[in-house]
Design an enzyme around this catalytic site. Structure first.
Site, PDB file in Angstrom:
ATOM      1  N   TRP A  12       5.929   2.427   4.493  1.00  0.00           N
ATOM      2  CA  TRP A  12       4.203   3.004   3.436  1.00  0.00           C
ATOM      3  C   TRP A  12       3.278   2.916   4.145  1.00  0.00           C
ATOM      4  O   TRP A  12       2.787   1.912   4.419  1.00  0.00           O
ATOM      5  CB  TRP A  12       4.746   1.808   2.023  1.00  0.00           C
ATOM      6  CG  TRP A  12       3.447   2.475   1.082  1.00  0.00           C
ATOM      7  CD1 TRP A  12       3.656   3.678  -0.092  1.00  0.00           C
ATOM      8  CD2 TRP A  12       2.401   1.504  -0.126  1.00  0.00           C
ATOM      9  NE1 TRP A  12       2.213   3.664  -0.274  1.00  0.00           N
ATOM     10  CE2 TRP A  12       1.993   2.187  -1.121  1.00  0.00           C
ATOM     11  CE3 TRP A  12       2.191   0.688   0.919  1.00  0.00           C
ATOM     12  CZ2 TRP A  12       0.329   1.644  -1.877  1.00  0.00           C
ATOM     13  CZ3 TRP A  12       0.825  -0.213  -0.255  1.00  0.00           C
ATOM     14  CH2 TRP A  12       0.078   0.708  -1.465  1.00  0.00           C
TER      15      TRP A  12
ATOM     16  N   ASP B  73       6.691  -7.599   0.928  1.00  0.00           N
ATOM     17  CA  ASP B  73       6.198  -6.713  -0.495  1.00  0.00           C
ATOM     18  C   ASP B  73       7.231  -6.055  -1.135  1.00  0.00           C
ATOM     19  O   ASP B  73       8.487  -5.774  -0.703  1.00  0.00           O
ATOM     20  CB  ASP B  73       5.251  -5.076   0.366  1.00  0.00           C
ATOM     21  CG  ASP B  73       4.595  -4.486  -0.682  1.00  0.00           C
ATOM     22  OD1 ASP B  73       4.967  -4.164  -1.499  1.00  0.00           O
ATOM     23  OD2 ASP B  73       4.489  -3.542  -0.134  1.00  0.00           O
TER      24      ASP B  73
ATOM     25  N   LYS C 163       6.790  -0.351 -10.882  1.00  0.00           N
ATOM     26  CA  LYS C 163       7.849   1.249 -10.890  1.00  0.00           C
ATOM     27  C   LYS C 163       9.020   0.176 -12.414  1.00  0.00           C
ATOM     28  O   LYS C 163       9.108   0.588 -13.141  1.00  0.00           O
ATOM     29  CB  LYS C 163       8.496   0.991  -9.712  1.00  0.00           C
ATOM     30  CG  LYS C 163       8.043   1.296  -8.381  1.00  0.00           C
ATOM     31  CD  LYS C 163       7.810   2.877  -8.598  1.00  0.00           C
ATOM     32  CE  LYS C 163       7.064   3.154  -7.567  1.00  0.00           C
ATOM     33  NZ  LYS C 163       5.995   2.549  -6.778  1.00  0.00           N
TER      34      LYS C 163
END
Length: 424
Positions: free
Chosen positions: A152, A234, A270
């Site tokens: 990311w 993460d 999300k």
């Protein structure tokens, strides 16, 4: 002439104190969204945005979230007073249980704590700031932080901006095989300095969608334990990857079972659809209760000088949902609905590309998991898709599978076939 009517007099040598500030490059994903919005073509597709979309191409407010929002509105006992500095207690505890499991020995041993943060980004930054000040001796700016290649785009910047100057890549993606470069990953683990910090994706690796298998995770954990490396997970897609909360948390729970002290940055953007509520949590797994107490006391100081006090609305939505059995079950069903749609789009895209006889292998489309797929398209092919076909995706070839719908998937597949056959 009155003083008010006089124009201000500027010195010929006057210069703004900010005149030397360079203009920053635009943030790629948000520029992509803006370019898509500005495109007037009636046939256009956005495969870049990192958010769930329905088969109608629209954002989806989870039904369980709507239900809980009504519960909050009707609760006259709630107010807008400050939360505790580390955040809403029931949010923090339930978030940690979701990722570690209700029966986690670490939780039972009182060596797990958490900090409510401003999104998953805030959780990463909170952990990075703590590590900068308190990890591995006094000269913490020089402690290497390793992020996967690719990762990311915000990962490296977050750690660098926290003062950890030595951000390095570790091998992850095998472009030729379109899968995990486990051998390269393990070599980097073996050759890095002891006590280095490694940022690992808990599931649904962003951007590749390629995760280690359980046996591969075990190999990774063995090397990291032996070489005294710090684990910073993460976890942005738990439940969203496979539709199963336990399966998506397997790697984190295995590392905890091995005895690692670690940080886990959690995002509920999300899997709850709470993108703009910025609901994040940093779960801390310490070696004992005394260490945990001291760690959290210092994190309180960091919170005080950053956001000072966290927002309540999103945290309440998550906490109420996770702590009420019926709502929790409904939420899991909502998450599975999203995950299943992504899996369906993966299967259909692969099938259509194969039916078209598109050169190359496309098995990786269904072997990958989560919101994103690393297609293997090169920058020139991506440019062709955007300029000629009005299909917007990241330059890396990453696409958001949620951008595909039953209405546009034929057009996208035919366009990818055209790009691969015409643009080398």
């Amino acid at each position: 002439m009155s003083l008010a009517a006089q124009s201000p007099v500027k010195s010929p040598t006057a210069m703004s104190v900010f005149c030397h500030v360079p203009e920053a490059d635009p943030i790629a994903v948000f520029k992509l969204i803006q370019d898509f919005t500005n495109d007037q073509c009636p046939v256009k597709v956005n495969l870049g945005v990192g958010a769930y979309r329905t088969d109608e191409g629209q954002p989806w407010v989870l039904p369980v979230v709507k239900k809980v929002e009504k519960i909050i509105v009707q609760d006259d006992k709630l107010n807008h007073e400050y939360l505790p500095i580390l955040g809403l207690p029931e949010f923090r505890s339930s978030s940690s249980k979701i990722v570690l499991g209700d029966d986690s020995p670490a939780i039972k041993e009182n060596r797990v704590g958490a900090v409510q943060c401003v999104g998953g980004t805030g959780a990463l930054k909170m952990g990075a700031l703590f590590l900068r000040h308190f990890y591995n001796g006094t000269n913490n700016t020089k402690t290497p932080v390793y992020v996967s290649t690719p990762t990311w785009e915000n990962h490296g910047t977050i750690f660098a901006s926290a003062g950890l100057e030595d951000v390095r890549p570790y091998k992850y993606w095998d472009a030729e095989k379109r899968g995990l470069d486990l051998a390269g990953f393990l070599r980097d683990l073996e050759s890095c300095p002891e006590h280095s910090i490694f940022v690992l994706h808990a599931c649904a690796h962003n951007p590749t969608g390629t995760d280690p298998t359980q046996e591969q995770w075990k190999q990774i954990a063995e090397v990291m334990m032996r070489r005294k490396l710090f684990v910073f997970f993460d976890s942005a897609y738990q439940g969203f990857a496979s539709g199963n909360l336990e399966k998506d948390a397997w790697a984190v729970r295995y590392f905890v079972s091995m005895g690692f002290e670690m940080f886990i940055a959690q995002s509920f953007s999300k899997n709850f659809g709470l993108y703009n509520e910025r609901v994040g949590n940093l779960t801390v797994v310490a070696c004992d209760a005394d260490n945990l107490k001291r760690i959290l006391s210092q994190m309180e100081k960091i919170v005080r000088t950053t956001w000072s006090n966290p927002p309540s609305q999103g945290a309440r939505i998550v906490a109420i949902t996770l702590n009420a059995p019926k709502l929790f079950t409904e939420w899991k069903d909502n998450v599975k609905t999203m995950a299943d749609r992504v899996l369906l789009m993966r299967a259909q895209l692969k099938a259509k590309l194969q039916a078209l006889g598109t050169p190359g292998t496309w098995d990786h489309i269904t072997e990958q998991i989560g919101m994103f797929s690393f297609t293997g398209l090169n920058p020139k092919q991506v440019e062709y898709l955007m300029k000629e076909k009005h299909i917007y995706l990241m330059a890396s070839g990453r696409i958001n599978m949620c951008g595909l719908t039953t209405k546009n998937i034929d057009y996208v597949a035919e366009s990818i076939h055209e790009a691969v056959t015409m643009v080398k």
